[in-house]
Design a protein around this motif. Structure first.
Motif, PDB file in Angstrom:
ATOM      1  N   ARG A  45      -4.217 -11.017  -3.599  1.00 12.82           N
ATOM      2  CA  ARG A  45      -3.308  -9.883  -3.423  1.00 12.82           C
ATOM      3  C   ARG A  45      -2.737  -9.412  -4.758  1.00 12.82           C
ATOM      4  O   ARG A  45      -2.588  -8.220  -5.004  1.00 12.82           O
ATOM      5  CB  ARG A  45      -2.180 -10.258  -2.471  1.00 12.82           C
ATOM      6  N   ASP A  46      -2.433 -10.357  -5.641  1.00  6.75           N
ATOM      7  CA  ASP A  46      -1.816  -9.992  -6.922  1.00  6.75           C
ATOM      8  C   ASP A  46      -2.833  -9.432  -7.911  1.00  6.75           C
ATOM      9  O   ASP A  46      -2.557  -8.462  -8.619  1.00  6.75           O
ATOM     10  CB  ASP A  46      -1.129 -11.212  -7.545  1.00  6.75           C
ATOM     11  N   THR A  48      -6.309  -8.659  -7.233  1.00 11.06           N
ATOM     12  CA  THR A  48      -7.399  -7.856  -6.654  1.00 11.06           C
ATOM     13  C   THR A  48      -8.722  -8.080  -7.392  1.00 11.06           C
ATOM     14  O   THR A  48      -9.263  -7.162  -8.015  1.00 11.06           O
ATOM     15  CB  THR A  48      -7.058  -6.355  -6.637  1.00 11.06           C
ATOM     16  N   LEU A  74      -8.547  -5.837   1.803  1.00 10.94           N
ATOM     17  CA  LEU A  74      -8.460  -6.394   0.462  1.00 10.94           C
ATOM     18  C   LEU A  74      -9.645  -7.296   0.135  1.00 10.94           C
ATOM     19  O   LEU A  74      -9.643  -7.942  -0.902  1.00 10.94           O
ATOM     20  CB  LEU A  74      -7.154  -7.206   0.310  1.00 10.94           C
ATOM     21  N   HIS A 205       5.791  -6.977   3.833  1.00 14.22           N
ATOM     22  CA  HIS A 205       6.400  -7.198   2.527  1.00 14.22           C
ATOM     23  C   HIS A 205       6.110  -8.636   2.129  1.00 14.22           C
ATOM     24  O   HIS A 205       5.800  -9.479   2.987  1.00 14.22           O
ATOM     25  CB  HIS A 205       7.918  -6.949   2.606  1.00 14.22           C
ATOM     26  N   ARG A 206       6.216  -8.901   0.837  1.00 14.88           N
ATOM     27  CA  ARG A 206       6.015 -10.281   0.375  1.00 14.88           C
ATOM     28  C   ARG A 206       6.954 -11.246   1.088  1.00 14.88           C
ATOM     29  O   ARG A 206       6.633 -12.422   1.287  1.00 14.88           O
ATOM     30  CB  ARG A 206       6.259 -10.338  -1.142  1.00 14.88           C
ATOM     31  N   ARG A 240       4.401  -1.679  -1.008  1.00 11.02           N
ATOM     32  CA  ARG A 240       3.250  -0.791  -1.148  1.00 11.02           C
ATOM     33  C   ARG A 240       1.930  -1.527  -0.951  1.00 11.02           C
ATOM     34  O   ARG A 240       0.957  -0.963  -0.469  1.00 11.02           O
ATOM     35  CB  ARG A 240       3.288  -0.120  -2.523  1.00 11.02           C
ATOM     36  N   THR A 241       1.889  -2.806  -1.338  1.00 10.91           N
ATOM     37  CA  THR A 241       0.665  -3.590  -1.172  1.00 10.91           C
ATOM     38  C   THR A 241       0.290  -3.728   0.287  1.00 10.91           C
ATOM     39  O   THR A 241      -0.886  -3.839   0.635  1.00 10.91           O
ATOM     40  CB  THR A 241       0.841  -4.996  -1.786  1.00 10.91           C
ATOM     41  N   TYR A 242       1.275  -3.709   1.176  1.00  5.64           N
ATOM     42  CA  TYR A 242       1.049  -3.981   2.594  1.00  5.64           C
ATOM     43  C   TYR A 242       1.062  -2.714   3.463  1.00  5.64           C
ATOM     44  O   TYR A 242       0.841  -2.791   4.661  1.00  5.64           O
ATOM     45  CB  TYR A 242       2.119  -4.944   3.110  1.00  5.64           C
TER      46      TYR A 242
END
Length: 249
Positions: A45-46, A48, A74, A205-206, A240-242
């Protein structure tokens, strides 16, 4: 093109072997090594990466659980690494980009890297993700938690998954919010995410996982940020990642 790679294996010597073989490939850069599934999920995730060498059998969270937690959005190119032939090698051949059966030699490793180059050069990431999803369904049907055990004051009681509203991070543990209150459980967010049914629970979210059935509204804020509003009014920011995950629920 430089291929950005991640090595995931619970055995240090196995990680070192792959790194040593990759040193001979001028177009491959190793981002980092991971010793377990939870580390792998966070690293993917961090960072990619373009490619992940993923051990199938690891304690706690195996390679299949890692992929289920990530989903297909992902999913990088995956080369599975396994010492166990019983993991349906033929299915790997059909659905995975490649697999390495331990012990593998330099020639077999070069074949795997060649397949990776061909796949990445084609730019067809959707086909790769589709193969991974098919492989997961065939090789190991998911088994998700129906109840979460909570240990407190010398006793153990259980929270039904369907009663959970949301889960928040609490350092190395997690706090489960449900209709009867909130309780601390001795599990990481990553481990819980992999254990809960992704059709019902989504990480937004994280620090937060929500029960999709409890979502009442998704609000768009300034600069493209989002907030998830649960029944009862609780507002949870959506990282935003999720964000793309909310479109699948």
């Amino acid at each position: 093109m430089t291929i950005r790679a991640l090595i995931v294996d619970d055995e240090r010597l196995a990680r070192q072997k792959i790194r040593r073989m990759l040193a001979a490939e001028s177009d491959v850069t190793v981002l980092r090594e991971c010793a377990n599934g939870a580390e792998a999920i966070d690293a993917i995730r961090d960072d990619t990466p373009d490619l992940v060498f993923l051990d199938v059998q690891m304690p706690g969270m195996d390679g299949f659980a890692v992929l289920r937690a990530l989903g297909t959005q992902l999913a990088p190119a995956i080369v599975f690494v396994t010492a166990h032939e019983q993991y349906a090698v033929r299915a790997f051949e059909v659905h995975a980009l490649d697999y390495l059966l331990k012990p593998f030699d330099a020639e077999r490793f070069r074949v795997a890297i060649g397949r990776v180059r061909h796949q990445l050069a084609s730019g067809d990431h959707h086909a790769c993700a589709t193969r991974i999803a098919s492989m997961i369904r065939e090789l190991k049907p998911p088994e998700y938690l129906e109840r979460i055990p909570v240990r407190t004051n010398g006793r153990v009681f259980f929270i039904k998954a369907e009663e959970i509203d949301w889960i928040e991070s609490a350092d190395n543990y997690a706090r489960v919010h449900h209709k009867r209150g909130a309780h601390l459980v001795r599990e990481t967010m990553t481990a819980l995410e992999a254990s809960l049914d992704p059709r019902r629970f989504v990480r937004v979210h994280r620090t937060a996982i929500v029960n999709a059935d409890r979502i009442e509204e998704i609000r768009t804020l300034f600069h493209g940020d989002h907030v998830v509003v649960l029944q009862g009014g609780r507002e949870i920011p959506c990282g935003r990642t999720y964000r793309d995950r909310l479109e699948t629920i």
